[in-house]
Design a protein around this motif. Sequence first.
Motif, PDB file in Angstrom:
ATOM      1  N   SER B 183       0.802  -1.559   0.221  1.00  0.00           N
ATOM      2  CA  SER B 183      -0.220  -0.106   0.131  1.00  0.00           C
ATOM      3  C   SER B 183       0.981   1.257   0.351  1.00  0.00           C
ATOM      4  CB  SER B 183      -1.145   0.283   1.405  1.00  0.00           C
ATOM      5  OG  SER B 183      -0.271   0.325   2.375  1.00  0.00           O
ATOM      6  N   ILE B 184       1.947   1.022   0.461  1.00  0.00           N
ATOM      7  CA  ILE B 184       2.821   2.679   0.666  1.00  0.00           C
ATOM      8  C   ILE B 184       3.294   2.569  -0.017  1.00  0.00           C
ATOM      9  CG2 ILE B 184       5.273   2.933   1.557  1.00  0.00           C
ATOM     10  CD1 ILE B 184       2.864   3.525   4.175  1.00  0.00           C
ATOM     11  N   ARG B 185       3.822   1.788  -1.568  1.00  0.00           N
ATOM     12  CA  ARG B 185       4.828   2.158  -2.673  1.00  0.00           C
ATOM     13  C   ARG B 185       3.669   2.114  -3.051  1.00  0.00           C
ATOM     14  NH1 ARG B 185       4.803  -2.218  -6.972  1.00  0.00           N
ATOM     15  NH2 ARG B 185       3.018  -3.328  -6.059  1.00  0.00           N
ATOM     16  N   LYS B 186       2.706   2.192  -3.415  1.00  0.00           N
ATOM     17  CA  LYS B 186       1.261   2.803  -4.246  1.00  0.00           C
ATOM     18  C   LYS B 186       1.196   4.104  -4.356  1.00  0.00           C
ATOM     19  CE  LYS B 186      -1.106  -1.474  -5.627  1.00  0.00           C
ATOM     20  NZ  LYS B 186      -1.889  -2.698  -4.568  1.00  0.00           N
ATOM     21  N   GLU B 187       0.979   4.729  -2.677  1.00  0.00           N
ATOM     22  CA  GLU B 187       0.421   5.961  -2.419  1.00  0.00           C
ATOM     23  C   GLU B 187       1.776   6.800  -2.560  1.00  0.00           C
ATOM     24  OE1 GLU B 187      -0.355   6.294   1.721  1.00  0.00           O
ATOM     25  OE2 GLU B 187      -2.319   4.356   1.109  1.00  0.00           O
ATOM     26  N   GLU B 188       2.935   6.386  -2.228  1.00  0.00           N
ATOM     27  CA  GLU B 188       3.912   7.033  -2.228  1.00  0.00           C
ATOM     28  C   GLU B 188       5.151   6.572  -3.129  1.00  0.00           C
ATOM     29  OE1 GLU B 188       4.812   8.643   1.044  1.00  0.00           O
ATOM     30  OE2 GLU B 188       2.951   8.058   1.880  1.00  0.00           O
ATOM     31  N   GLY B 189       4.450   6.275  -4.255  1.00  0.00           N
ATOM     32  CA  GLY B 189       5.157   5.943  -5.356  1.00  0.00           C
ATOM     33  C   GLY B 189       7.275   4.860  -5.666  1.00  0.00           C
ATOM     34  N   THR B 190       7.003   4.333  -4.060  1.00  0.00           N
ATOM     35  CA  THR B 190       8.279   4.626  -3.720  1.00  0.00           C
ATOM     36  C   THR B 190       9.029   3.208  -4.577  1.00  0.00           C
ATOM     37  OG1 THR B 190       7.207   4.683  -1.301  1.00  0.00           O
ATOM     38  CG2 THR B 190       9.550   3.954  -2.409  1.00  0.00           C
ATOM     39  N   ILE B 191      10.407   3.435  -4.678  1.00  0.00           N
ATOM     40  CA  ILE B 191      11.169   2.147  -5.185  1.00  0.00           C
ATOM     41  C   ILE B 191      11.271   1.220  -4.251  1.00  0.00           C
ATOM     42  CG2 ILE B 191      12.804   1.284  -6.898  1.00  0.00           C
ATOM     43  CD1 ILE B 191      12.979   3.996  -7.506  1.00  0.00           C
ATOM     44  N   ALA B 192      10.780   0.512  -3.608  1.00  0.00           N
ATOM     45  CA  ALA B 192      11.376  -0.537  -2.892  1.00  0.00           C
ATOM     46  C   ALA B 192      12.597  -2.162  -3.989  1.00  0.00           C
ATOM     47  CB  ALA B 192      10.216  -1.318  -2.389  1.00  0.00           C
ATOM     48  N   LEU B 193      13.154  -1.828  -2.920  1.00  0.00           N
ATOM     49  CA  LEU B 193      14.376  -3.746  -2.951  1.00  0.00           C
ATOM     50  C   LEU B 193      14.589  -4.379  -2.140  1.00  0.00           C
ATOM     51  CD1 LEU B 193      17.597  -1.670  -4.639  1.00  0.00           C
ATOM     52  CD2 LEU B 193      15.242  -2.369  -5.767  1.00  0.00           C
ATOM     53  N   VAL B 194      13.995  -5.155  -2.324  1.00  0.00           N
ATOM     54  CA  VAL B 194      13.479  -6.371  -0.973  1.00  0.00           C
ATOM     55  C   VAL B 194      14.123  -8.210  -1.464  1.00  0.00           C
ATOM     56  CG1 VAL B 194      11.654  -7.664  -0.084  1.00  0.00           C
ATOM     57  CG2 VAL B 194      11.192  -5.147  -1.052  1.00  0.00           C
ATOM     58  N   SER B 195      14.955  -8.244  -0.652  1.00  0.00           N
ATOM     59  CA  SER B 195      16.026  -9.869  -0.723  1.00  0.00           C
ATOM     60  C   SER B 195      15.066 -10.234  -0.013  1.00  0.00           C
ATOM     61  CB  SER B 195      17.234  -9.650  -0.193  1.00  0.00           C
ATOM     62  OG  SER B 195      17.006  -9.051   0.805  1.00  0.00           O
ATOM     63  N   THR B 196      14.748 -11.389  -0.044  1.00  0.00           N
ATOM     64  CA  THR B 196      13.617 -12.916   0.532  1.00  0.00           C
ATOM     65  C   THR B 196      14.307 -14.295   0.033  1.00  0.00           C
ATOM     66  OG1 THR B 196      11.665 -13.061   0.965  1.00  0.00           O
ATOM     67  CG2 THR B 196      12.130 -12.880  -1.894  1.00  0.00           C
ATOM     68  N   ALA B 197      13.519 -14.437   1.338  1.00  0.00           N
ATOM     69  CA  ALA B 197      14.484 -16.693   1.209  1.00  0.00           C
ATOM     70  C   ALA B 197      13.246 -17.225   1.044  1.00  0.00           C
ATOM     71  CB  ALA B 197      14.893 -16.538   2.194  1.00  0.00           C
ATOM     72  N   TYR B 198      12.008 -16.299   0.653  1.00  0.00           N
ATOM     73  CA  TYR B 198      10.443 -17.335   0.655  1.00  0.00           C
ATOM     74  C   TYR B 198       9.385 -17.092  -1.032  1.00  0.00           C
ATOM     75  CZ  TYR B 198      10.811 -17.012   5.318  1.00  0.00           C
ATOM     76  OH  TYR B 198      10.994 -17.432   7.000  1.00  0.00           O
ATOM     77  N   MET B 199       9.691 -17.752  -1.736  1.00  0.00           N
ATOM     78  CA  MET B 199       9.705 -17.844  -3.054  1.00  0.00           C
ATOM     79  C   MET B 199       8.499 -17.174  -3.277  1.00  0.00           C
ATOM     80  SD  MET B 199      12.526 -17.890  -3.950  1.00  0.00           S
ATOM     81  CE  MET B 199      13.127 -17.231  -3.126  1.00  0.00           C
ATOM     82  N   GLN B 200       6.983 -17.922  -2.683  1.00  0.00           N
ATOM     83  CA  GLN B 200       5.528 -17.006  -2.683  1.00  0.00           C
ATOM     84  C   GLN B 200       5.904 -15.601  -2.722  1.00  0.00           C
ATOM     85  OE1 GLN B 200       6.610 -19.679  -0.304  1.00  0.00           O
ATOM     86  NE2 GLN B 200       4.647 -21.197  -0.365  1.00  0.00           N
ATOM     87  N   GLU B 201       6.748 -15.191  -1.785  1.00  0.00           N
ATOM     88  CA  GLU B 201       6.508 -14.027  -1.726  1.00  0.00           C
ATOM     89  C   GLU B 201       7.639 -13.199  -2.992  1.00  0.00           C
ATOM     90  OE1 GLU B 201       7.127 -12.762   2.708  1.00  0.00           O
ATOM     91  OE2 GLU B 201       9.006 -11.861   1.448  1.00  0.00           O
ATOM     92  N   ALA B 202       8.696 -13.918  -3.207  1.00  0.00           N
ATOM     93  CA  ALA B 202       8.953 -13.308  -4.758  1.00  0.00           C
ATOM     94  C   ALA B 202       8.473 -13.072  -5.545  1.00  0.00           C
ATOM     95  CB  ALA B 202      10.379 -14.099  -5.091  1.00  0.00           C
ATOM     96  N   ALA B 203       7.345 -14.151  -5.682  1.00  0.00           N
ATOM     97  CA  ALA B 203       6.687 -14.246  -6.972  1.00  0.00           C
ATOM     98  C   ALA B 203       5.329 -13.216  -6.970  1.00  0.00           C
ATOM     99  CB  ALA B 203       5.864 -15.233  -6.682  1.00  0.00           C
TER     100      ALA B 203
END
Lengths: 372, 546
Positions: B183-203
């Motif tokens: 919701s934050i990136r939609k409201e604020e137009g934020t670029i987010a770099l996110v690393s994750t170990a959970y592939m469902q999340e990466a998807a």
Amino acid sequence: MNLSVVKAYMLKEFTELLRTKMIIMVYLLPSMILLLFGYGIRMEVTHARTLVIDNDQSHFSRMLTAKFEHSKYFDTTVTQMSEAEALHRIKQAKTDIIVIIPASFEKRLLHGQKSEIGVFVDGAFPNRGMTMENYVQGVVLNAAQSVAGSLGSHGGLISINSRNLFNQAMRDENAIVPGLIGLVLLVAPAILSALMIVKEKERGTIFNFYASPLSRSEFLAAKLIPAFLLHSLNIFILFLWATEVFDVPFRGSFSLYWFAAEIYILISLSIGMLISVITSRQIVAVVLTIIITIIPGFLYSGILMPISSMAGGSYIEAHLFPVMYFNHIVYDCFLAGKGLASAKTAEYLGILILYAVILLLLGTALLKKELK
Amino acid sequence: MAGLEVRDVTVSYKKKVAIRKVSFDAKAGEIIGMIGADGAGKSSLMHAVAGVLRFEGEVSYGGRVYRSPKEAEALKTEFGLMPQGIGLVLYETLTVAEHLDFFAHIRSLRQDAAFRDYRQKLLHMAGLSDFADRQAGKLSGGMMQKLSLICTLLHRPKLLILDEPTTGVDPLSRLELWDILDSIRKEEGTIALVSTAYMQEAAKMDRILLFDEGEIIAMGTGETLIDSVREYTFEAGKCPEKSSSDTACFSFDKRSYSLDPLPSPHVEPTLEALFFVNALRKKRTLPRLEIEARESKTEIPETVMEARGLTKRFGDFTANDHIDMRLKGGEIVGLLGANGAGKTTFIKMLLGLYPIDEGGLTLLGKSIRSSDDRQALKAKIGYVSQHFALYKDMTVRENLIYFANMHRIPLSTAIKRINRYARELGFNDYMDHSPNELPLGINQRFSVAAALLHEPVVLFLDEPTSGVDTIARAQFWEMLHRLKASWGISILITTHYMSEAEYCDRVVLMRQGRKIADDTVEALYAGHPDAKNFEDIFLSYYRSET
């Protein structure tokens, strides 16, 4: 520097110090060192256990025995035991001094003949042994004058009238406690400032500094100001311990003592900061700080020996560490009281200020705002 | 529009290069996912972009270029970095509200009405409104991560860098974190770099970067990446025994992966397939695990552990509320639950690390009443803690010998066993390294070896796979199954990876100190016909109870 940012960060530091109960250490450690060392280090000897073997039992021998009995330096027991037995007691560490008065003591003196008194001193600790020996000689000399007086001769023409300046009472407290203040104020603030910075490195919260627009000077101000303020109170606490508990006289200017101590705390904080630059574990920081501060702080404090009697390497080293300069000022304030009128005191104060400025600048320059 | 361009960024440490000439870019409002094994260079790249680590090359953000942390300084008002590690940036003794005030102040935010509304909104989104006065050290792992995230979001960063924000966080908290982010990136137009170990999340990310050994080896949307490995993914079957050594295959999570066609039909891959296919391509196949039978003859009792109404209280907080559980001989039971549900407390009670406040416990047929009762059983129980209790200053070999000594195993036997495990569990090449030089996956395997030295009958494993990469996890589970087959050992294991639940014979679900489900995986699936995977089942339990 944005002051409201520094204020907010400082508030966080104070909150953490209070809630982690670190504040207890800030005030317990300095007073503990002062009390432990203040009571623990004793140069003078009192209550040396003394055996007087009086083989004469005469008027003169009793006069000599009485001199020992009336001195606070000796706990005297008069016995008739054999010399061998007495020596055995020294070996067992049951006695420190044996004084043997020969059987013909009074008779020989009355005949104007020389008489020898046997003295044995436990010299296991050379300093203590030497001191005890001097005391015994003093007592015997004193007794000899009395004897000469009673015989109506002029044996006591020369008498020594010595006086110790600055520490007339020759009290250990006067010599040791002011030096301890110099030691304590070097060790404690350095540990605190090193811990405050290294804790954030070890925990990972240092990222809040790295990743935010917070400047290096703001970060350092937020770390050093709380430590500086908290330890400033210790200047007064230690002063009270010294004057009220240890009865050390204070003859100089309090404001000079106070000002020099504040500068000295800044130096100590900067040493802690420099240590935090090269360490990333709290335990390492504490051990390193203790090694770097306590050893020179103790050796060059003037407690063990005066700097002026040092030679070669130790003389140079003593001049490299800030302890010597500060302790000179502290001893002056407590015992001499000449203050800035003494050129040396003024010069040393200047050196301390220079020291503080250099270390602070060095710490600021070396602190990096990035991961290693 | 302010975008992010990363050009030829290289990060090198004293001994090794962490990231080699990496380039990518991102548009406003885009979420870039970063996946890869640990040590692949994700964190180094994130630190470089966030301006907290020296690097070569250049990064440009919103048209402004920086080549060093110093040059990035001016941009830090617009950056937000949340580094890896649960509660890493939090101060244990500060409360939730004090954290928000602190971060607002050090970022010099104007505390007007709009800010207060935003602060309130963040607290609400994170579900922390009721915990404003609780100290961070007393929050659960999931809550800590949510607090860290909203502290990072407080100054409305335009570039958000989140390094494994969800590792070690339970599925429910993970979803909540994701909702905040989305919701934050939609409201604020934020670029987010996110690393994750959970592939469902990466998807769910807009674009994914796959890291391997300091390089980005694949880049694209989840769809395109999955397409690229579709032809190598097959329905799970037995991997054919190969005569030649240069072909191999992996089996994990109901699928098999092979570069050569397999007899079984193709199935839809998940992002995890990327790792397996990459490992196959780079011939990084792992030695086949073979575990021999235990040396000592041991009777496997029918019931290894039985807990009846076990209860543990900390002050007025009940961490475990009358838990009943039974662990049969040769059974693998998975213990699942959100952070703070009481899984670790339960295991610690079983081990006698916490005294039992109420209830009865029978271990290996013996009722436990005092610590003396346990003493005789210690030789039959193995335990691996959440943080692998290894000595960092000793090599793997020295560590293992030390553990063998603790169990009073004769040295000759110990050395023989250590060498055997090193071979069988595949850490033979690392015996003379110290644990902190090794990837988590290796440490995890040799921690298990340490727990096996005395040939126990039952093994308690507390989150052994958190933060371990996919391939290492696949290997780990294969190892556990082989252990079970050849040793008849019973295993009680906790995990945050819901897909791992399917490897267990039975699953116990905990929530707020209580057991809310206890059944076989098949039965749980049968009870939840809508569930696509085990995560859905977990969430349905958690949601229905709230």
